[in-house]
Design a protein around this motif. Sequence first.
Motif, PDB file in Angstrom:
ATOM      1  N   ALA A  31       0.836  -1.210   0.000  1.00 29.94           N
ATOM      2  CA  ALA A  31       0.000   0.000   0.000  1.00 29.94           C
ATOM      3  C   ALA A  31       0.868   1.255   0.000  1.00 29.94           C
ATOM      4  O   ALA A  31       0.589   2.215  -0.730  1.00 29.94           O
ATOM      5  N   ALA A  32       1.951   1.243   0.802  1.00 31.36           N
ATOM      6  CA  ALA A  32       2.867   2.392   0.863  1.00 31.36           C
ATOM      7  C   ALA A  32       3.559   2.600  -0.479  1.00 31.36           C
ATOM      8  O   ALA A  32       3.674   3.735  -0.963  1.00 31.36           O
ATOM      9  N   GLN A  33       3.997   1.498  -1.102  1.00 32.02           N
ATOM     10  CA  GLN A  33       4.662   1.596  -2.407  1.00 32.02           C
ATOM     11  C   GLN A  33       3.703   2.116  -3.474  1.00 32.02           C
ATOM     12  O   GLN A  33       4.095   2.923  -4.322  1.00 32.02           O
ATOM     13  N   ALA A  34       2.447   1.667  -3.413  1.00 30.24           N
ATOM     14  CA  ALA A  34       1.438   2.135  -4.373  1.00 30.24           C
ATOM     15  C   ALA A  34       1.188   3.631  -4.210  1.00 30.24           C
ATOM     16  O   ALA A  34       1.094   4.363  -5.208  1.00 30.24           O
ATOM     17  N   LEU A  35       1.098   4.087  -2.958  1.00 28.93           N
ATOM     18  CA  LEU A  35       0.864   5.504  -2.684  1.00 28.93           C
ATOM     19  C   LEU A  35       2.040   6.359  -3.156  1.00 28.93           C
ATOM     20  O   LEU A  35       1.854   7.400  -3.796  1.00 28.93           O
ATOM     21  N   LEU A  36       3.266   5.913  -2.859  1.00 29.19           N
ATOM     22  CA  LEU A  36       4.463   6.635  -3.293  1.00 29.19           C
ATOM     23  C   LEU A  36       4.586   6.650  -4.815  1.00 29.19           C
ATOM     24  O   LEU A  36       4.994   7.653  -5.400  1.00 29.19           O
ATOM     25  N   ALA A  37       4.222   5.529  -5.443  1.00 25.15           N
ATOM     26  CA  ALA A  37       4.233   5.461  -6.912  1.00 25.15           C
ATOM     27  C   ALA A  37       3.228   6.445  -7.491  1.00 25.15           C
ATOM     28  O   ALA A  37       3.530   7.168  -8.444  1.00 25.15           O
ATOM     29  N   LEU A  38       2.034   6.490  -6.897  1.00 26.77           N
ATOM     30  CA  LEU A  38       0.982   7.414  -7.346  1.00 26.77           C
ATOM     31  C   LEU A  38       1.471   8.863  -7.257  1.00 26.77           C
ATOM     32  O   LEU A  38       1.280   9.641  -8.201  1.00 26.77           O
ATOM     33  N   ILE A  39       2.127   9.221  -6.142  1.00 21.66           N
ATOM     34  CA  ILE A  39       2.670  10.574  -5.977  1.00 21.66           C
ATOM     35  C   ILE A  39       3.688  10.879  -7.078  1.00 21.66           C
ATOM     36  O   ILE A  39       3.655  11.939  -7.704  1.00 21.66           O
ATOM     37  N   GLY A  40       4.580   9.911  -7.330  1.00 20.55           N
ATOM     38  CA  GLY A  40       5.594  10.070  -8.385  1.00 20.55           C
ATOM     39  C   GLY A  40       4.972  10.233  -9.759  1.00 20.55           C
ATOM     40  O   GLY A  40       5.375  11.107 -10.533  1.00 20.55           O
ATOM     41  N   PHE A  41       3.948   9.415 -10.049  1.00 20.85           N
ATOM     42  CA  PHE A  41       3.281   9.488 -11.359  1.00 20.85           C
ATOM     43  C   PHE A  41       2.565  10.826 -11.535  1.00 20.85           C
ATOM     44  O   PHE A  41       2.556  11.398 -12.623  1.00 20.85           O
ATOM     45  N   LEU A  42       1.951  11.318 -10.452  1.00 14.79           N
ATOM     46  CA  LEU A  42       1.241  12.607 -10.509  1.00 14.79           C
ATOM     47  C   LEU A  42       2.220  13.766 -10.723  1.00 14.79           C
ATOM     48  O   LEU A  42       1.950  14.669 -11.515  1.00 14.79           O
ATOM     49  N   ILE A  43       3.370  13.720 -10.025  1.00 18.32           N
ATOM     50  CA  ILE A  43       4.398  14.766 -10.195  1.00 18.32           C
ATOM     51  C   ILE A  43       4.922  14.757 -11.634  1.00 18.32           C
ATOM     52  O   ILE A  43       5.116  15.821 -12.239  1.00 18.32           O
ATOM     53  N   PHE A  80      13.816  12.054 -12.893  1.00 18.68           N
ATOM     54  CA  PHE A  80      13.107  12.091 -11.604  1.00 18.68           C
ATOM     55  C   PHE A  80      12.436  10.752 -11.316  1.00 18.68           C
ATOM     56  O   PHE A  80      12.555  10.200 -10.221  1.00 18.68           O
ATOM     57  N   MET A  81      11.741  10.216 -12.337  1.00 29.20           N
ATOM     58  CA  MET A  81      11.000   8.959 -12.160  1.00 29.20           C
ATOM     59  C   MET A  81      11.938   7.796 -11.864  1.00 29.20           C
ATOM     60  O   MET A  81      11.640   6.934 -11.029  1.00 29.20           O
ATOM     61  N   GLY A  82      13.093   7.781 -12.543  1.00 21.25           N
ATOM     62  CA  GLY A  82      14.087   6.729 -12.313  1.00 21.25           C
ATOM     63  C   GLY A  82      14.635   6.771 -10.895  1.00 21.25           C
ATOM     64  O   GLY A  82      14.753   5.738 -10.225  1.00 21.25           O
ATOM     65  N   ILE A  83      14.960   7.985 -10.416  1.00 24.20           N
ATOM     66  CA  ILE A  83      15.484   8.151  -9.050  1.00 24.20           C
ATOM     67  C   ILE A  83      14.395   7.852  -8.018  1.00 24.20           C
ATOM     68  O   ILE A  83      14.629   7.123  -7.044  1.00 24.20           O
ATOM     69  N   TRP A  84      13.176   8.396  -8.242  1.00 26.33           N
ATOM     70  CA  TRP A  84      12.044   8.174  -7.340  1.00 26.33           C
ATOM     71  C   TRP A  84      11.704   6.680  -7.250  1.00 26.33           C
ATOM     72  O   TRP A  84      11.473   6.159  -6.158  1.00 26.33           O
ATOM     73  N   GLY A  85      11.711   6.017  -8.397  1.00 25.65           N
ATOM     74  CA  GLY A  85      11.402   4.583  -8.440  1.00 25.65           C
ATOM     75  C   GLY A  85      12.430   3.743  -7.710  1.00 25.65           C
ATOM     76  O   GLY A  85      12.085   2.860  -6.923  1.00 25.65           O
ATOM     77  N   PRO A 122       7.502  -3.961  -8.163  1.00 23.15           N
ATOM     78  CA  PRO A 122       7.280  -2.532  -8.440  1.00 23.15           C
ATOM     79  C   PRO A 122       8.003  -1.957  -9.666  1.00 23.15           C
ATOM     80  O   PRO A 122       7.423  -1.145 -10.383  1.00 23.15           O
ATOM     81  N   PRO A 123       9.278  -2.370  -9.957  1.00 19.12           N
ATOM     82  CA  PRO A 123       9.917  -1.825 -11.160  1.00 19.12           C
ATOM     83  C   PRO A 123       9.138  -2.110 -12.453  1.00 19.12           C
ATOM     84  O   PRO A 123       9.283  -1.367 -13.425  1.00 19.12           O
ATOM     85  N   LEU A 124       8.313  -3.161 -12.448  1.00 20.23           N
ATOM     86  CA  LEU A 124       7.492  -3.457 -13.633  1.00 20.23           C
ATOM     87  C   LEU A 124       6.465  -2.358 -13.889  1.00 20.23           C
ATOM     88  O   LEU A 124       5.930  -2.245 -14.992  1.00 20.23           O
ATOM     89  N   ALA A 125       6.186  -1.547 -12.855  1.00 19.93           N
ATOM     90  CA  ALA A 125       5.245  -0.431 -13.015  1.00 19.93           C
ATOM     91  C   ALA A 125       5.975   0.862 -13.360  1.00 19.93           C
ATOM     92  O   ALA A 125       5.611   1.550 -14.309  1.00 19.93           O
ATOM     93  N   TRP A 126       7.042   1.199 -12.596  1.00 23.10           N
ATOM     94  CA  TRP A 126       7.670   2.510 -12.822  1.00 23.10           C
ATOM     95  C   TRP A 126       8.716   2.535 -13.924  1.00 23.10           C
ATOM     96  O   TRP A 126       8.963   3.586 -14.514  1.00 23.10           O
ATOM     97  N   LEU A 127       9.337   1.389 -14.266  1.00 20.29           N
ATOM     98  CA  LEU A 127      10.319   1.371 -15.364  1.00 20.29           C
ATOM     99  C   LEU A 127       9.690   1.685 -16.719  1.00 20.29           C
ATOM    100  O   LEU A 127      10.223   2.511 -17.468  1.00 20.29           O
ATOM    101  N   PRO A 128       8.539   1.056 -17.075  1.00 22.30           N
ATOM    102  CA  PRO A 128       7.902   1.422 -18.346  1.00 22.30           C
ATOM    103  C   PRO A 128       7.485   2.897 -18.401  1.00 22.30           C
ATOM    104  O   PRO A 128       7.547   3.522 -19.464  1.00 22.30           O
ATOM    105  N   VAL A 129       7.066   3.441 -17.247  1.00 20.82           N
ATOM    106  CA  VAL A 129       6.691   4.867 -17.176  1.00 20.82           C
ATOM    107  C   VAL A 129       7.912   5.738 -17.466  1.00 20.82           C
ATOM    108  O   VAL A 129       7.835   6.713 -18.220  1.00 20.82           O
ATOM    109  N   THR A 130       9.069   5.352 -16.874  1.00 17.20           N
ATOM    110  CA  THR A 130      10.322   6.076 -17.128  1.00 17.20           C
ATOM    111  C   THR A 130      10.677   6.010 -18.615  1.00 17.20           C
ATOM    112  O   THR A 130      11.053   7.020 -19.220  1.00 17.20           O
ATOM    113  N   GLY A 131      10.537   4.810 -19.204  1.00 17.74           N
ATOM    114  CA  GLY A 131      10.793   4.622 -20.644  1.00 17.74           C
ATOM    115  C   GLY A 131       9.862   5.474 -21.500  1.00 17.74           C
ATOM    116  O   GLY A 131      10.295   6.072 -22.501  1.00 17.74           O
ATOM    117  N   TRP A 132       8.606   5.543 -21.104  1.00 16.41           N
ATOM    118  CA  TRP A 132       7.613   6.357 -21.842  1.00 16.41           C
ATOM    119  C   TRP A 132       7.975   7.837 -21.790  1.00 16.41           C
ATOM    120  O   TRP A 132       7.852   8.558 -22.784  1.00 16.41           O
TER     121      TRP A 132
END
Length: 199
Positions: free
Chosen positions: A67-79, A124-129, A102-112
């Motif tokens: 839940a904490a990782q999902a919330l932090l990911a959501l904050i990162g995605f919104l930023i 930012f996304m790479g460091i945040w992730g 978790p990298p399966l979620a934020w790595l593709p976002v970083t690539g995008w």
Amino acid sequence: SAQIGSGVLELTLSLVFVFFFYRDGPRLSAFVLRLLHRLTGERAEYYLNLVAGTVQRVVNGVIGTAAAQALLALIGFLIAGVPGAIVLGLITFMLSLIPMGPPLAWLPVTGWLIWKGDYGMAIFMGIWGTFVISGVDNVLKPYLISRGGDLPLVVVLLGVFGGLIAFGFIGLFIGPTLLAIGYSLLLDWSRNVQPTPTA
């Protein structure tokens, strides 16, 4: 990908075991209690409660960390201004339940973001992730597992990481439980050892 595949397989097997333990719980509990009575006498119920409590804390730790990782990911995605941030946050929660998920979620976002040419947000996304989303797992999970129990945090840390290395995902439950029992048996033994009289 092999590690992620084995993680998914272990999670599936864990859910199958959970179903059978849930269905046959009272009968298994009575059997284990009888067995523990033979081995430990009057401390049997204490050890049964210790195992149940440890497993419960591990489950809370896994879900709480996800839940904490999902919330932090959501904050990162919104930023980063990523579309569908809430859906990606929910996907992160589900992926957080498997090792290296978790990298399966934020790595593709970083690539995008790189593909889009938004290099600043991609960095930012790479460091945040790496340091926030994936990093919180190493701190929060052991803390949540040790909270409310008698086990010192260092014993829980050894149980979590040792269990994961030795048994994979299922070791997350086995490691802390075995160490909890071992630690408690050692304490009981040390209390019962009579000091040898000196001549």
